[in-house]
Design an enzyme around this catalytic site. Structure first.
Site, PDB file in Angstrom:
ATOM      1  N   GLU A   1      -0.395 -12.880  22.173  1.00 45.29           N
ATOM      2  CA  GLU A   1      -0.136 -12.391  23.535  1.00 45.29           C
ATOM      3  C   GLU A   1       1.347 -12.081  23.734  1.00 45.29           C
ATOM      4  O   GLU A   1       1.713 -11.023  24.252  1.00 45.29           O
ATOM      5  CB  GLU A   1      -0.560 -13.431  24.577  1.00 45.29           C
ATOM      6  CG  GLU A   1      -2.057 -13.742  24.619  1.00 45.29           C
ATOM      7  CD  GLU A   1      -2.916 -12.562  25.039  1.00 45.29           C
ATOM      8  OE1 GLU A   1      -2.383 -11.529  25.476  1.00 45.29           O
ATOM      9  OE2 GLU A   1      -4.151 -12.664  24.909  1.00 45.29           O
TER      10      GLU A   1
ATOM     11  N   ASN B   1       3.038  -8.356  24.135  1.00 43.56           N
ATOM     12  CA  ASN B   1       3.812  -8.024  25.339  1.00 43.56           C
ATOM     13  C   ASN B   1       5.174  -7.444  24.985  1.00 43.56           C
ATOM     14  O   ASN B   1       5.635  -6.487  25.622  1.00 43.56           O
ATOM     15  CB  ASN B   1       3.995  -9.263  26.220  1.00 43.56           C
ATOM     16  CG  ASN B   1       2.770  -9.549  27.074  1.00 43.56           C
ATOM     17  OD1 ASN B   1       1.846  -8.758  27.129  1.00 43.56           O
ATOM     18  ND2 ASN B   1       2.776 -10.690  27.741  1.00 43.56           N
TER      19      ASN B   1
ATOM     20  N   ARG C   1      -5.157  -2.725  29.698  1.00 43.24           N
ATOM     21  CA  ARG C   1      -4.631  -4.080  29.820  1.00 43.24           C
ATOM     22  C   ARG C   1      -5.257  -4.765  31.029  1.00 43.24           C
ATOM     23  O   ARG C   1      -5.505  -4.137  32.059  1.00 43.24           O
ATOM     24  CB  ARG C   1      -3.105  -4.061  29.953  1.00 43.24           C
ATOM     25  CG  ARG C   1      -2.395  -3.159  28.942  1.00 43.24           C
ATOM     26  CD  ARG C   1      -1.547  -3.943  27.981  1.00 43.24           C
ATOM     27  NE  ARG C   1      -2.321  -4.808  27.127  1.00 43.24           N
ATOM     28  CZ  ARG C   1      -2.752  -4.492  25.920  1.00 43.24           C
ATOM     29  NH1 ARG C   1      -2.517  -3.311  25.415  1.00 43.24           N
ATOM     30  NH2 ARG C   1      -3.444  -5.346  25.210  1.00 43.24           N
TER      31      ARG C   1
HETATM   32  N1  ATP Z   1       8.111  -8.927  26.978  1.00 40.98           N
HETATM   33  C1  ATP Z   1       7.938  -8.284  28.138  1.00 40.98           C
HETATM   34  N2  ATP Z   1       8.826  -7.330  28.536  1.00 40.98           N
HETATM   35  C2  ATP Z   1       8.663  -6.662  29.706  1.00 40.98           C
HETATM   36  N3  ATP Z   1       7.645  -6.887  30.573  1.00 40.98           N
HETATM   37  C3  ATP Z   1       6.730  -7.821  30.241  1.00 40.98           C
HETATM   38  C4  ATP Z   1       6.827  -8.572  29.013  1.00 40.98           C
HETATM   39  N4  ATP Z   1       5.784  -9.438  28.969  1.00 40.98           N
HETATM   40  C5  ATP Z   1       5.075  -9.244  30.098  1.00 40.98           C
HETATM   41  N5  ATP Z   1       5.629  -8.272  30.875  1.00 40.98           N
HETATM   42  C6  ATP Z   1       5.141  -7.827  32.212  1.00 40.98           C
HETATM   43  O1  ATP Z   1       4.270  -8.816  32.712  1.00 40.98           O
HETATM   44  C7  ATP Z   1       2.984  -8.239  33.000  1.00 40.98           C
HETATM   45  C8  ATP Z   1       1.888  -9.263  32.755  1.00 40.98           C
HETATM   46  O2  ATP Z   1       1.783  -9.594  31.366  1.00 40.98           O
HETATM   47  P1  ATP Z   1       0.380 -10.129  30.808  1.00 40.98           P
HETATM   48  O3  ATP Z   1       0.517 -10.315  29.345  1.00 40.98           O
HETATM   49  O4  ATP Z   1      -0.030 -11.297  31.622  1.00 40.98           O
HETATM   50  O5  ATP Z   1      -0.635  -8.953  31.138  1.00 40.98           O
HETATM   51  P2  ATP Z   1      -0.716  -7.495  30.428  1.00 40.98           P
HETATM   52  O6  ATP Z   1       0.059  -7.487  29.164  1.00 40.98           O
HETATM   53  O7  ATP Z   1      -0.351  -6.470  31.434  1.00 40.98           O
HETATM   54  O8  ATP Z   1      -2.277  -7.393  30.093  1.00 40.98           O
HETATM   55  P3  ATP Z   1      -3.023  -8.129  28.858  1.00 40.98           P
HETATM   56  O9  ATP Z   1      -2.074  -9.137  28.276  1.00 40.98           O
HETATM   57  O10 ATP Z   1      -4.224  -8.792  29.484  1.00 40.98           O
HETATM   58  O11 ATP Z   1      -3.377  -7.054  27.912  1.00 40.98           O
HETATM   59  C9  ATP Z   1       2.913  -7.008  32.149  1.00 40.98           C
HETATM   60  O12 ATP Z   1       2.025  -6.040  32.681  1.00 40.98           O
HETATM   61  C10 ATP Z   1       4.368  -6.530  32.158  1.00 40.98           C
HETATM   62  O13 ATP Z   1       4.657  -5.839  33.352  1.00 40.98           O
HETATM   63 MG    MG Z   2      -0.128  -8.984  27.738  1.00 38.10          MG
END
Ligand code: ATP
Ligand code: MG
Lengths: 145, 99
Positions: free
Chosen positions: A49, A53, A107
């Site tokens: 995860e 990200n 996502r």
């Molecule tokens: N390393 C990162 N750099 C920039 N923004 C991030 C990062 N990690 C998370 N985010 C932000 O936080 C939000 C939520 O992250 P999360 O992993 O919970 O959900 P997601 O990645 O959008 O969906 P999923 O993980 O279910 O595929 C992301 O949509 C993004 O906007």
């Molecule tokens: Mg994610």
């Protein structure tokens, strides 16, 4: 925190093929602490995860490096840090809410919830335009000394 | 990725590791089969999936949306406990059947 018994540090290009590679590397490192299969899967999922990200949100179309540090402490506590120098997160608290996503249809906004539910502790430090550091902590119930 | 169509029911057999890296190819293949056969029922079979993270949730939701737009219901089967737990976090159980 006490000194680690063992640790590793590495960095890789933010290519999606490295998601599986970093899962494999971290699970091999954690295996040294003799975890259960369940614990290994938990760690693999949480690492996946955080790395995804960094690639998908942190660097987007750009390419950068993902820095991963893992350490095993006495009492069988594993700490894994996943860092990117990407776009960073404006509002970390909001980003961590279940189902919150800034990405489109593919996502689900569950990454942070998954990291939380499969580890003992999740901490996220981020600054816009600087990058993000995710720290995962998990106690391994294994019998390693 | 194998698919079987019988009585307007399309089964997609997923296998290996489902993450952001592999999801793209799976998505393309699954969607082209859904469009080609326009089934009444879409079954996503996870029996041979060895790893899944939240990218798997996005994959299921996306296929559900495409299928339901064509009046097709979606079923997920063969899930391991932990993968089920991840899928349930999205509240998907209200929209698709877990079998
Ligand atoms: N390393 C990162 N750099 C920039 N923004 C991030 C990062 N990690 C998370 N985010 C932000 O936080 C939000 C939520 O992250 P999360 O992993 O919970 O959900 P997601 O990645 O959008 O969906 P999923 O993980 O279910 O595929 C992301 O949509 C993004 O906007
Ligand atoms: Mg994610």
């Amino acid at each position: 925190m006490k000194k680690p018994i063992n640790d590793f540090k590495m960095n890789v290009l933010s290519k999606s093929v490295n998601e599986g590679f970093l899962r494999a590397v971290t699970s091999a490192f954690c295996s040294l602490a003799d975890p259960t299969l369940e614990e290994i899967s938990d760690i693999k999922t949480a690492v996946s995860e955080a790395v995804t990200n960094a690639i998908v949100h942190g660097y987007k179309e750009k390419q950068g490096r993902i820095y991963i540090d893992a350490a095993l402490y006495p009492d069988n506590i594993i700490k894994i840090k996943i860092r990117d120098k990407g776009c960073g997160i404006e509002d970390v608290q909001k980003a961590m809410e279940p189902l919150f996503t800034t990405a489109g249809d593919d996502r689900s906004g569950l990454g942070f919830s998954v990291m939380e539910s499969f580890t003992d502790k999740l901490s996220v430090r981020s600054a816009p335009n600087k990058g993000t550091v995710v720290t995962l902590t998990k106690k391994i119930s294994g019998k390693c000394e | 990725m194998q698919t079987v169509i019988a009585d307007k029911s399309l089964t997609v057999f997923l296998s290996g590791e489902i993450d952001h890296h592999t999801a793209g190819r799976i998505r393309e293949k699954a969607d082209s089969e859904i469009i080609k056969y326009s089934p009444k029922e879409l079954i996503l079979d996870f029996s041979d999936v060895t790893f899944m993270d939240s990218s798997g949730v996005g994959l299921v939701i996306g296929r559900y949306k495409l299928a339901s737009n064509n009046g097709c219901k979606t079923v997920v089967t063969g899930l391991k406990e932990r993968d089920k737990k991840i899928l349930m976090m999205s509240g998907l159980q209200n929209k698709i059947e877990f079998r």
